[in-house]
Design a protein around this motif. Structure first.
Motif, mmCIF file in Angstrom:
data_model
loop_
_atom_site.group_PDB
_atom_site.id
_atom_site.type_symbol
_atom_site.label_atom_id
_atom_site.label_comp_id
_atom_site.label_asym_id
_atom_site.label_seq_id
_atom_site.Cartn_x
_atom_site.Cartn_y
_atom_site.Cartn_z
ATOM 1 N N THR A 182 -13.202 76.417 67.091
ATOM 2 C CA THR A 182 -12.481 76.058 68.314
ATOM 3 C C THR A 182 -12.800 74.633 68.754
ATOM 4 N N SER A 183 -11.804 74.038 69.430
ATOM 5 C CA SER A 183 -12.021 72.702 70.014
ATOM 6 C C SER A 183 -12.470 72.832 71.467
ATOM 7 N N LEU A 230 -11.238 66.824 64.363
ATOM 8 C CA LEU A 230 -11.625 67.559 63.158
ATOM 9 C C LEU A 230 -10.742 68.791 62.984
ATOM 10 N N PHE A 231 -10.423 69.437 64.117
ATOM 11 C CA PHE A 231 -9.557 70.622 64.034
ATOM 12 C C PHE A 231 -8.208 70.223 63.429
ATOM 13 N N GLY A 252 -9.013 78.788 65.578
ATOM 14 C CA GLY A 252 -8.501 79.126 64.253
ATOM 15 C C GLY A 252 -9.508 79.836 63.383
ATOM 16 N N THR A 253 -8.967 80.504 62.359
ATOM 17 C CA THR A 253 -9.781 81.232 61.379
ATOM 18 C C THR A 253 -9.703 80.489 60.062
ATOM 19 N N ALA A 254 -10.846 80.124 59.496
ATOM 20 C CA ALA A 254 -10.838 79.409 58.214
ATOM 21 C C ALA A 254 -10.558 80.392 57.081
ATOM 22 N N LEU A 255 -9.608 79.985 56.257
ATOM 23 C CA LEU A 255 -9.194 80.796 55.116
ATOM 24 C C LEU A 255 -10.382 81.061 54.190
ATOM 25 N N ALA A 256 -11.189 80.026 53.946
ATOM 26 C CA ALA A 256 -12.312 80.162 53.002
ATOM 27 C C ALA A 256 -13.320 81.205 53.499
#
Ligand code: 5GP
Length: 225
Positions: A60-61, A81-82, A103-107
């Motif tokens: 999150t930002s 960065l976001f 957001g949710t990081a795919l990795a």
């Protein structure tokens, strides 16, 4: 097979396998609810009680609130960065919620699921829509407060927000609750412990669902031939 949280499936390097006999990639659960419903508390408790279940840590930002820790509650990053991560396609889903990015990081989710563990995303309805629109199989659970009046009381009670922020959250909640039919399950958070029990029951039942990839069951059936 061990059912102990200290010996997660897949760690051995062999084909990952969950305690309930499903093999392969872990399931993807999505929990959404209006702000103030208590969804994070419910999911934190469920994750403590259900082996092989992990909660995804979002980016999150938004600045950290008092008591929140980077890398624990969220990965707190700058807006720049976001936006760079968005451009690089790093997110499974992301949304602008109350003026901040989440957001949710795919990795992150890929790594958890590849190890055979199940993952829970605690995300808003916009994020849930994005995950579904990617054609990814998900199990959606919508958490409802017992009523609008009780949600308002809870938002005031936690005294994190100004009157204006409370009004915005209530307005967004009115819109969000209309989306509950897009989810597979609904849990009413009337009393925390019973809501946790219902959430846990849903997860256990989903793990026992018969799917074409139920290879452990197939090998057991083979022993009857
Ligand atoms: P808060 O700032 O109160 O921690 O969270 C505000 C809202 O952002 C909550 O409704 C929460 O579900 C949502 N949220 C948190 N993480 C994510 C995420 O990774 N993606 C999306 N789409 N929403 C998120």
């Amino acid at each position: 097979m061990s059912n102990s949280p200290s010996t997660p499936a897949g760690r051995s390097g062999q084909a990952p396998s969950t305690p309930e006999g499903r093999s392969g990639r872990g399931l993807l659960f999505i929990v959404s609810a209006p702000s103030g419903t208590g969804k994070t508390t419910l999911v934190e408790r469920v994750v403590q009680r259900v082996p092989h279940l992990r909660m995804s840590r979002s980016y999150t930002s938004r600045p950290a609130r008092v008591g929140e820790k980077d890398g624990v509650d969220y990965n707190f990053i700058s807006r720049d960065l976001f936006e760079e991560m968005i451009r690089n396609g790093a997110f499974l889903e992301w949304a602008d919620v109350f003026g901040n990015y989440y957001g949710t990081a795919l990795a992150d989710t890929d790594a958890i699921r590849a190890s055979g563990e199940d993952v829970v995303l605690v995300i808003d309805v916009q994020g849930a829509r994005q995950v579904r629109s990617r054609g990814i199989e998900t199990v959606g659970i919508f958490v409802l407060p017992p009523s609008a009046a009780i949600l308002e009381q809870r938002l005031r009670g936690r005294s994190k927000d100004s009157e204006e922020q409370i009004q915005t959250r209530l307005q967004v909640a009115r819109r969000e609750v209309g989306e509950y039919t897009r989810y597979e399950y609904v849990v009413i958070n009337d009393e925390v412990e019973s809501a946790v029990d219902r959430l846990r029951a849903i997860i256990i039942a989903e793990r026992a669902r018969v799917t074409p990839t139920c290879s452990e069951a197939e090998s057991i059936i083979g022993t009857f031939a």
